[in-house]
Design a protein around this motif. Structure first.
Motif, PDB file in Angstrom:
ATOM      1  N   GLU A 464      35.880  21.410  30.138  1.00 50.41           N
ATOM      2  CA  GLU A 464      34.833  22.307  30.604  1.00 50.41           C
ATOM      3  C   GLU A 464      35.052  22.675  32.070  1.00 50.41           C
ATOM      4  O   GLU A 464      34.862  23.833  32.469  1.00 50.41           O
ATOM      5  N   ARG A 467      37.807  25.173  32.216  1.00 49.40           N
ATOM      6  CA  ARG A 467      37.344  26.493  31.755  1.00 49.40           C
ATOM      7  C   ARG A 467      36.527  27.185  32.838  1.00 49.40           C
ATOM      8  O   ARG A 467      36.690  28.392  33.070  1.00 49.40           O
ATOM      9  N   GLN A 468      35.641  26.453  33.512  1.00 49.67           N
ATOM     10  CA  GLN A 468      34.816  27.047  34.563  1.00 49.67           C
ATOM     11  C   GLN A 468      35.675  27.519  35.732  1.00 49.67           C
ATOM     12  O   GLN A 468      35.412  28.591  36.312  1.00 49.67           O
ATOM     13  N   GLU A 471      37.198  30.730  34.730  1.00 45.96           N
ATOM     14  CA  GLU A 471      36.184  31.790  34.779  1.00 45.96           C
ATOM     15  C   GLU A 471      36.034  32.311  36.204  1.00 45.96           C
ATOM     16  O   GLU A 471      36.017  33.522  36.439  1.00 45.96           O
ATOM     17  N   ARG A 472      35.928  31.397  37.140  1.00 47.46           N
ATOM     18  CA  ARG A 472      35.703  31.782  38.531  1.00 47.46           C
ATOM     19  C   ARG A 472      36.930  32.481  39.116  1.00 47.46           C
ATOM     20  O   ARG A 472      36.813  33.288  40.047  1.00 47.46           O
ATOM     21  N   GLY A 474      38.779  34.482  37.326  1.00 48.95           N
ATOM     22  CA  GLY A 474      38.959  35.728  36.589  1.00 48.95           C
ATOM     23  C   GLY A 474      40.134  35.723  35.644  1.00 48.95           C
ATOM     24  O   GLY A 474      40.681  36.778  35.321  1.00 48.95           O
ATOM     25  N   ALA A 476      40.003  33.571  32.705  1.00 54.80           N
ATOM     26  CA  ALA A 476      39.552  32.981  31.439  1.00 54.80           C
ATOM     27  C   ALA A 476      39.780  33.924  30.255  1.00 54.80           C
ATOM     28  O   ALA A 476      40.221  33.491  29.182  1.00 54.80           O
ATOM     29  N   GLY A 477      39.487  35.219  30.426  1.00 53.77           N
ATOM     30  CA  GLY A 477      39.669  36.173  29.334  1.00 53.77           C
ATOM     31  C   GLY A 477      41.109  36.261  28.875  1.00 53.77           C
ATOM     32  O   GLY A 477      41.392  36.320  27.667  1.00 53.77           O
ATOM     33  N   GLU A 480      42.012  33.016  26.917  1.00 55.46           N
ATOM     34  CA  GLU A 480      41.412  32.948  25.575  1.00 55.46           C
ATOM     35  C   GLU A 480      42.113  33.857  24.581  1.00 55.46           C
ATOM     36  O   GLU A 480      42.007  33.644  23.363  1.00 55.46           O
ATOM     37  N   TYR A 486      43.834  27.514  25.921  1.00 51.98           N
ATOM     38  CA  TYR A 486      44.188  26.649  27.049  1.00 51.98           C
ATOM     39  C   TYR A 486      45.328  25.679  26.707  1.00 51.98           C
ATOM     40  O   TYR A 486      45.906  25.065  27.595  1.00 51.98           O
ATOM     41  N   ASN A 531      39.665  42.720  39.774  1.00 55.28           N
ATOM     42  CA  ASN A 531      39.830  41.268  39.886  1.00 55.28           C
ATOM     43  C   ASN A 531      39.761  40.801  41.333  1.00 55.28           C
ATOM     44  O   ASN A 531      39.320  39.689  41.617  1.00 55.28           O
ATOM     45  N   THR A 538      33.249  35.542  43.976  1.00 51.70           N
ATOM     46  CA  THR A 538      33.195  34.112  43.671  1.00 51.70           C
ATOM     47  C   THR A 538      33.269  33.282  44.943  1.00 51.70           C
ATOM     48  O   THR A 538      32.505  32.331  45.137  1.00 51.70           O
TER      49      THR A 538
END
Length: 575
Positions: A464, A467-468, A471-472, A474, A476-477, A480, A486, A531, A538
C-alpha cells in the motif's frame, strides 16, 4: 610501496613511449596476490603438492621406462622387467590423479578468491563513489570487475604450483645427476638457470609494458562499445552509426596491433627455453657418448638419467606458458589495485554521531573546487524548516554540485555545511543520507520488479505504501497497465519504460522514503506539462513541512519555491 619500474606509456596510436612509471613493482604485485590467498591456502597447498608429486611421477615414468627397456634388452640386471613396468604403471596413475587433484583444488581456490575480489571491489567502489565515476569510465570499471579479475585467475590456478615445481624438479634431477657423474651437474645448472630464472624474469619485464597497454586499450574499447550500445537510439537518430562504427574499427585495430606484439613476445619466450633445452639434450647425448667410452659400466645409469633429465624440463615448459600469461595478469592486477588502493573522497569519523534531525541547512563560508577548478567561494546560504528552494544558473556552473555537497559526495575545501545544527563532517554518512532523498535527472532502474525498484530505499515497505508513492509520483496509472502491475519485471536499465516514466520511478522512491530533505536535479526534464504540474502540486501540498531543494531550468517547476538562488561567479545570489 615498492619502487616503481620505468613504464612505456601507451600512445593514442597503440605505440608506447617511455614517459611514466609503473605504480607497482612486479615483486609487490606478486606478493600482494600471494597474500590474498590466505583464506584458500589449504586448497592451494594441496594443489601445489599434487603438482610436485605429479611432475616427480612424470620423471619417474621416464626413468622407469628407460630401466624397463634396458632390462628387457638384458642390459640392466637389477630388478625384473615386470617390476619396472609396475613402477611405470604406478607413476602413470599418479600423474593422472595428481593432475586432476591439482586442477580441481587450484580452480576451487581461484574461483573462491575471484568471488571475494569482486565483492571487495564492489564495497570499495561503494566507498569511492561518486568521485570514482567522474575519473573512470563506467565501461572501464566494468572491464576491471569482470575481465581483469577473470584474468587474475590464471595466477591463482596456474602459477603458484609451477613456481614450486620449477625449483624442486631441477633440484631432484641435479641430486640424481650428482650420483651418476658431476659433469651432468655442470651442464644442467646453467641450463636450468637460463630456462627457469633468466628467461622468465626477462620475459615478464619485457612484456609488462605490452600487457599494460593491452589491458588499458581493451578496457577503453569495452567502455566505448558499452556506451554505444546503450546510446544506440541517439546514435541512430543523429546518424552517428558510421562514425561510431569507424571508431570501433579504429580502436579494434589498435588493440589488434598491441595483441600482435603480445603474440610475438609470447612465442619468443616460448621458443627460447626450448632452444636451450635442446642444447642441453645434445650436450647430454655427447656426454653419454663420452662416458660410455670412458666407463662402459655406467652406461645404463647414464641413459636412465638422460630420460629423467628430459622429463625434468616439463616444469620449465609449464612455467614458460605461465609467464606468457603473466603479462596480462600483472597488468590486470595493477588496474585492480589502482582502484582498490584509492582513498575515498569522504570518510566517516570514528567518533561521528548519528544525525537526529535535518530541519534546517546552513552553509557558512563554503569554498569548493574540483582539482584547480574552483566552483564555490565563500558561499553563505541559510535554508529554514519548510523552505522550498530553487537553484538556477547556466549549465555546468555548479548547480548539481550544490546538491551533492549537501549529501557529502565530496567534502568542502573550507567553511562548513550544517544540517539540523550539526556539521555534516561530524555525523555518520548513513544517518545523513537517511534524512535526505535525491531525485536525479536520470534515475537508474534495476532489473527487478516495479515494486522492488520503487522500494529500493525502503525495502520493507508495504504494498500500500508503494502504491501511494507511485500515485503521488504520477506513475501509478502506467504501472497498473503493465502485464503484472507492480510485480512486472523491468528490463535492464529500464528499457521497457520511457524516459519520463523512469524519472517518475525515481520520484516515487523519494516519496516513499519520506525524508526531512528532498533534493531534486532537473526532476521534471522528461515530463510533460500535465505530469510536471502533478509532481509540483504533490510537493507543494504533501511536503509542506519538508525542505525541498530543486535544480531546474524550467521556471514552471519552481513556481512553488519561496526562495530561488542563482549560481553565478562562484556565489549563490538570491533572485
Amino acid at each position: 610501496m615498492a619502487k616503481a619500474a620505468v613504464k612505456n606509456e601507451l600512445n593514442v596510436d597503440g605505440t608506447v613511449s617511455s614517459t611514466r612509471r609503473h605504480k607497482y613493482g612486479l615483486k609487490e604485485i606478486a606478493g600482494r596476490l600471494i597474500g590474498m590467498t590466505k583464506g584458500q591456502r589449504g586448497f592451494i597447498v594441496f594443489a601445489t603438492i599434487a603438482s610436485i608429486v605429479g611432475n616427480l611421477a612424470q620423471m619417474g615414468l621416464m626413468g622407469f621406462g628407460a630401466a624397463f627397456i634396458l632390462s628387457c634388452a638384458g642390459r640392466l640386471t637389477p630388478g625384473h622387467p615386470w617390476g619396472w613396468c609396475a613402477a611405470m604403471a604406478v607413476c602413470a596413475v599418479l600423474i593422472g590423479v595428481m593432475r586432476y587433484i591439482e586442477g580441481f583444488a587450484s580452480h576451487v581456490a581461484a574461483y573462491n578468491l575471484l568471488a571475494g575480489m569482486r565483492t571487495d571491489l564492489f564495497h570499495r567502489l561503494r566507498r569511492l563513489s561518486p568521485a570514482i565515476m567522474t575519473e573512470r569510465e563506467t565501461g572501464d570499471i566494468i572491464s576491471v570487475a569482470i575481465g581483469d579479475i577473470d584474468t587474475i585467475e590464471s595466477f591463482f590456478a596456474h602459477t603458484i604450483g609451477p613456481m614450486f615445481t620449477v625449483i624442486l624438479l631441477p633440484v631432484a634431477a641435479l641430486i640424481i645427476a650428482g650420483f651418476v657423474h658431476p659433469l651432468y651437474v655442470l651442464i644442467l645448472i646453467p641450463i636450468y638457470i637460463i630456462t627457469s630464472v633468466i628467461i622468465p624474469l626477462a620475459g615478464m619485464k619485457a612484456g609488462r609494458n605490452i600487457g599494460s597497454a593491452y589491458r588499458t586499450k581493451l578496457g577503453s574499447l569495452k567502455s566505448f562499445i558499452l556506451e554505444t550500445v546503450f546510446g544506440l537510439k541517439d546514435v541512430q537518430i543523429y546518424g552517428q552509426g558510421k562514425v561510431r562504427g569507424d571508431e570501433i574499427v579504429k580502436r579494434s585495430r589498435e588493440l589488434n596491433g598491441i595483441d600482435h606484439k603480445k603474440t610475438i613476445h609470447r612465442q619468443l619466450i616460448s621458443a627460447l627455453p626450448s632452444f636451450f633445452v635442446y642444447i642441453a639434450r645434445i650436450l647430454i647425448i655427447f656426454l653419454v657418448f663420452a662416458l660410455s667410452i670412458d666407463d662402459p659400466s655406467k652406461i645404463n645409469w647414464v641413459i636412465i638419467l638422460s630420460f629423467v633429465v628430459s622429463a625434468s624440463f616439463s616444469s620449465t615448459q609449464s612455467l614458460i606458458s605461465v609467464v606468457s600469461s603473466l603479462t596480462d595478469t600483472f597488468a590486470a592486477a595493477e588496474r585492480l589495485f589502482d582502484i582498490t588502493d584509492r582513498e575515498p573522497a569522504v570518510v566517516t569519523k570514528e567518533d561521528a554521531a548519528e544525525l537526529d534531525n535535518a530541519q534546517d541547512v546552513l552553509w557558512q563560508d563554503v569554498s569548493f573546487g574540483y582539482n584547480s577548478n574552483e566552483i564555490f567561494k565563500n558561499v553563505n546560504v541559510e535554508i529554514k524548516p519548510g523552505d522550498k528552494v530553487g537553484i538556477v544558473g547556466e549549465s555546468g556552473i555548479g548547480k548539481s554540485t550544490f546538491l551533492r555537497l549537501l549529501l557529502r559526495f565530496w567534502d568542502v575545501d573550507s567553511g562548513s555545511i550544517k544540517v539540523g545544527g550539526s556539521n555534516i563532517k561530524d555525523v555518520t554518512l548513513r544517518s545523513l543520507r537517511d534524512h535526505i532523498a535525491m531525485v536525479e535527472q536520470s534515475a537508474f532502474v534495476y532489473e527487478a520488479t516495479v515494486a522492488e525498484n520503487i522500494a529500493i530505499g525502503v525495502p520493507d515497505a508495504s504494498a500500500e505504501d508503494i502504491r501511494q508513492a507511485a500515485e503521488r509520483a504520477g506513475i501509478a496509472g502506467v504501472i497498473e497497465r503493465l502485464p503484472d502491475g507492480y510485480n512486472t519485471m523491468l528490463g535492464e536499465y529500464g528499457i521497457s519504460l520511457s524516459g519520463g516514466e523512469v524519472q517518475r520511478i525515481g520520484i516515487a522512491r523519494a516519496m516513499l522514503k519520506n525524508p526531512d530533505i528532498i533534493v531534486m536535479d532537473e526532476p521534471t526534464s522528461n515530463l510533460d506539462v500535465f505530469n510536471e504540474k502533478l509532481i509540483v502540486k504533490t510537493l507543494e501540498e504533501q511536503f509542506k513541512d519538508k525542505i525541498i531543494i530543486i535544480v531546474s531550468h524550467r521556471k514552471s517547476t519552481l513556481t512553488f519555491c519561496n526562495k530561488i538562488f542563482r549560481v553565478k561567479d562562484k556565489k549563490l545570489d538570491a533572485v
